[in-house]
Design a protein around this motif. Sequence first.
Motif, PDB file in Angstrom:
ATOM      1  N   PHE A   5     -25.140  -0.137   8.619  1.00 28.67           N
ATOM      2  CA  PHE A   5     -23.284  -0.072   8.528  1.00 28.67           C
ATOM      3  C   PHE A   5     -23.151   0.390  10.933  1.00 28.67           C
ATOM      4  CE2 PHE A   5     -24.819   1.317   4.587  1.00 28.67           C
ATOM      5  CZ  PHE A   5     -23.679   0.870   3.770  1.00 28.67           C
ATOM      6  N   ASP A   6     -22.174  -0.904  10.310  1.00 27.86           N
ATOM      7  CA  ASP A   6     -21.361  -0.848  11.555  1.00 27.86           C
ATOM      8  C   ASP A   6     -20.200  -0.686  11.350  1.00 27.86           C
ATOM      9  OD1 ASP A   6     -21.083  -0.784  14.395  1.00 27.86           O
ATOM     10  OD2 ASP A   6     -22.111  -2.813  14.784  1.00 27.86           O
ATOM     11  N   ILE A   7     -19.389  -0.957  13.098  1.00 31.53           N
ATOM     12  CA  ILE A   7     -17.955  -0.748  12.903  1.00 31.53           C
ATOM     13  C   ILE A   7     -17.570  -1.508  13.814  1.00 31.53           C
ATOM     14  CG2 ILE A   7     -18.174   2.019  12.338  1.00 31.53           C
ATOM     15  CD1 ILE A   7     -16.991   2.508  14.919  1.00 31.53           C
ATOM     16  N   ARG A   8     -16.095  -2.496  13.383  1.00 30.00           N
ATOM     17  CA  ARG A   8     -16.021  -3.633  14.523  1.00 30.00           C
ATOM     18  C   ARG A   8     -13.988  -2.805  14.697  1.00 30.00           C
ATOM     19  NH1 ARG A   8     -18.326  -8.811  13.077  1.00 30.00           N
ATOM     20  NH2 ARG A   8     -19.561  -7.444  14.155  1.00 30.00           N
ATOM     21  N   GLN A   9     -13.785  -3.477  15.992  1.00 34.82           N
ATOM     22  CA  GLN A   9     -12.315  -2.847  15.643  1.00 34.82           C
ATOM     23  C   GLN A   9     -11.460  -4.289  15.542  1.00 34.82           C
ATOM     24  OE1 GLN A   9     -11.088  -2.196  19.945  1.00 34.82           O
ATOM     25  NE2 GLN A   9      -8.999  -0.651  19.229  1.00 34.82           N
ATOM     26  N   ALA A  19     -23.932  -4.618   8.165  1.00 28.01           N
ATOM     27  CA  ALA A  19     -24.597  -4.758   9.479  1.00 28.01           C
ATOM     28  C   ALA A  19     -25.224  -5.669   8.500  1.00 28.01           C
ATOM     29  CB  ALA A  19     -25.809  -3.663   9.834  1.00 28.01           C
ATOM     30  N   GLY A  20     -25.960  -6.615   7.589  1.00 27.31           N
ATOM     31  CA  GLY A  20     -26.809  -7.612   7.602  1.00 27.31           C
ATOM     32  C   GLY A  20     -25.993  -8.450   7.533  1.00 27.31           C
ATOM     33  N   THR A  21     -24.243  -8.642   6.437  1.00 27.59           N
ATOM     34  CA  THR A  21     -23.397  -9.563   6.755  1.00 27.59           C
ATOM     35  C   THR A  21     -22.187  -9.964   7.548  1.00 27.59           C
ATOM     36  OG1 THR A  21     -22.023  -8.733   4.735  1.00 27.59           O
ATOM     37  CG2 THR A  21     -24.518  -9.135   4.078  1.00 27.59           C
ATOM     38  N   SER A  22     -21.959  -8.848   7.832  1.00 25.17           N
ATOM     39  CA  SER A  22     -20.707  -8.646   9.136  1.00 25.17           C
ATOM     40  C   SER A  22     -19.931  -8.972   8.261  1.00 25.17           C
ATOM     41  CB  SER A  22     -20.858  -9.847   9.630  1.00 25.17           C
ATOM     42  OG  SER A  22     -22.078  -9.689  10.977  1.00 25.17           O
ATOM     43  N   ARG A  23     -19.655  -9.233   6.660  1.00 23.53           N
ATOM     44  CA  ARG A  23     -18.529  -8.721   6.500  1.00 23.53           C
ATOM     45  C   ARG A  23     -18.328  -7.178   5.882  1.00 23.53           C
ATOM     46  NH1 ARG A  23     -17.955 -12.676   1.789  1.00 23.53           N
ATOM     47  NH2 ARG A  23     -15.965 -11.770   1.902  1.00 23.53           N
ATOM     48  N   PRO A  24     -16.605  -6.775   5.787  1.00 20.34           N
ATOM     49  CA  PRO A  24     -16.562  -5.751   5.484  1.00 20.34           C
ATOM     50  C   PRO A  24     -16.674  -4.943   4.584  1.00 20.34           C
ATOM     51  CG  PRO A  24     -14.613  -6.530   5.748  1.00 20.34           C
ATOM     52  CD  PRO A  24     -15.865  -7.955   5.944  1.00 20.34           C
ATOM     53  N   ILE A  25     -17.345  -3.819   4.306  1.00 18.41           N
ATOM     54  CA  ILE A  25     -17.572  -2.991   3.140  1.00 18.41           C
ATOM     55  C   ILE A  25     -16.630  -2.783   1.804  1.00 18.41           C
ATOM     56  CG2 ILE A  25     -19.635  -2.304   4.129  1.00 18.41           C
ATOM     57  CD1 ILE A  25     -18.702   0.644   3.348  1.00 18.41           C
ATOM     58  N   THR A  26     -16.825  -2.662   0.478  1.00 17.00           N
ATOM     59  CA  THR A  26     -15.553  -2.579  -0.096  1.00 17.00           C
ATOM     60  C   THR A  26     -16.277  -1.162  -1.088  1.00 17.00           C
ATOM     61  OG1 THR A  26     -16.482  -3.500  -1.640  1.00 17.00           O
ATOM     62  CG2 THR A  26     -14.815  -4.364  -0.384  1.00 17.00           C
ATOM     63  N   LEU A  41     -16.252   6.203  11.738  1.00 17.48           N
ATOM     64  CA  LEU A  41     -17.801   7.240  11.769  1.00 17.48           C
ATOM     65  C   LEU A  41     -17.831   7.468  11.155  1.00 17.48           C
ATOM     66  CD1 LEU A  41     -16.813   7.163  15.747  1.00 17.48           C
ATOM     67  CD2 LEU A  41     -18.177   5.712  14.672  1.00 17.48           C
ATOM     68  N   ASP A  42     -17.199   8.369  10.579  1.00 19.21           N
ATOM     69  CA  ASP A  42     -17.258   9.559   8.868  1.00 19.21           C
ATOM     70  C   ASP A  42     -18.213   8.521   8.059  1.00 19.21           C
ATOM     71  OD1 ASP A  42     -17.434  12.063  11.123  1.00 19.21           O
ATOM     72  OD2 ASP A  42     -14.854  12.184  10.050  1.00 19.21           O
ATOM     73  N   LEU A  43     -17.323   7.073   7.921  1.00 23.23           N
ATOM     74  CA  LEU A  43     -18.317   6.576   6.539  1.00 23.23           C
ATOM     75  C   LEU A  43     -18.896   6.297   6.406  1.00 23.23           C
ATOM     76  CD1 LEU A  43     -17.678   5.372   3.297  1.00 23.23           C
ATOM     77  CD2 LEU A  43     -16.316   4.470   4.868  1.00 23.23           C
ATOM     78  N   VAL A  44     -19.402   5.270   7.721  1.00 23.25           N
ATOM     79  CA  VAL A  44     -21.147   5.074   8.144  1.00 23.25           C
ATOM     80  C   VAL A  44     -21.994   6.011   8.158  1.00 23.25           C
ATOM     81  CG1 VAL A  44     -22.353   4.287  10.464  1.00 23.25           C
ATOM     82  CG2 VAL A  44     -20.153   2.854   9.492  1.00 23.25           C
ATOM     83  N   ASP A  45     -22.050   7.487   8.516  1.00 18.11           N
ATOM     84  CA  ASP A  45     -22.414   8.581   8.360  1.00 18.11           C
ATOM     85  C   ASP A  45     -22.923   8.867   7.472  1.00 18.11           C
ATOM     86  OD1 ASP A  45     -23.133   8.781  11.207  1.00 18.11           O
ATOM     87  OD2 ASP A  45     -21.227  10.231  11.580  1.00 18.11           O
ATOM     88  N   LEU A  47     -22.488   6.593   4.200  1.00 16.27           N
ATOM     89  CA  LEU A  47     -23.075   5.414   3.883  1.00 16.27           C
ATOM     90  C   LEU A  47     -24.606   5.775   4.273  1.00 16.27           C
ATOM     91  CD1 LEU A  47     -20.356   3.173   4.316  1.00 16.27           C
ATOM     92  CD2 LEU A  47     -21.501   4.182   2.280  1.00 16.27           C
ATOM     93  N   GLU A  48     -25.177   6.394   5.676  1.00 16.33           N
ATOM     94  CA  GLU A  48     -26.217   6.327   6.247  1.00 16.33           C
ATOM     95  C   GLU A  48     -27.633   6.996   5.575  1.00 16.33           C
ATOM     96  OE1 GLU A  48     -27.818   3.212   7.579  1.00 16.33           O
ATOM     97  OE2 GLU A  48     -26.397   2.660   8.727  1.00 16.33           O
ATOM     98  N   TRP A  49     -26.739   9.272   5.507  1.00 17.54           N
ATOM     99  CA  TRP A  49     -27.219   9.386   4.885  1.00 17.54           C
ATOM    100  C   TRP A  49     -27.999  10.019   3.653  1.00 17.54           C
ATOM    101  CZ3 TRP A  49     -28.775  13.715   7.115  1.00 17.54           C
ATOM    102  CH2 TRP A  49     -29.396  14.600   5.846  1.00 17.54           C
TER     103      TRP A  49
END
Length: 60
Positions: A5-9, A19-26, A41-45, A47-49
């Motif tokens: 997962f990644d974040i973008r403004q 990160a694989g599709t570059s589409r927003p997660i739902t 950032l908290d959401l990415v953390d 989801l990655e945990w």
Amino acid sequence: MIERFDIRQDAKGWTVLDAGTSRPITIMDVPQVGLDVRDALDLVDALEWPAIRERRTFQD
């Protein structure tokens, strides 16, 4: 470690992306867009945990 997962403004805040599709997660049919940067950032953390925890188990 490969990030899933990644974040973008975006126009209203920050979007959490797959990160694989570059589409927003739902989550529960709600696209994770327009978030505060800390929330994104908290959401990415969160989801990655599980992936981090799984890798630590195999390495121990």
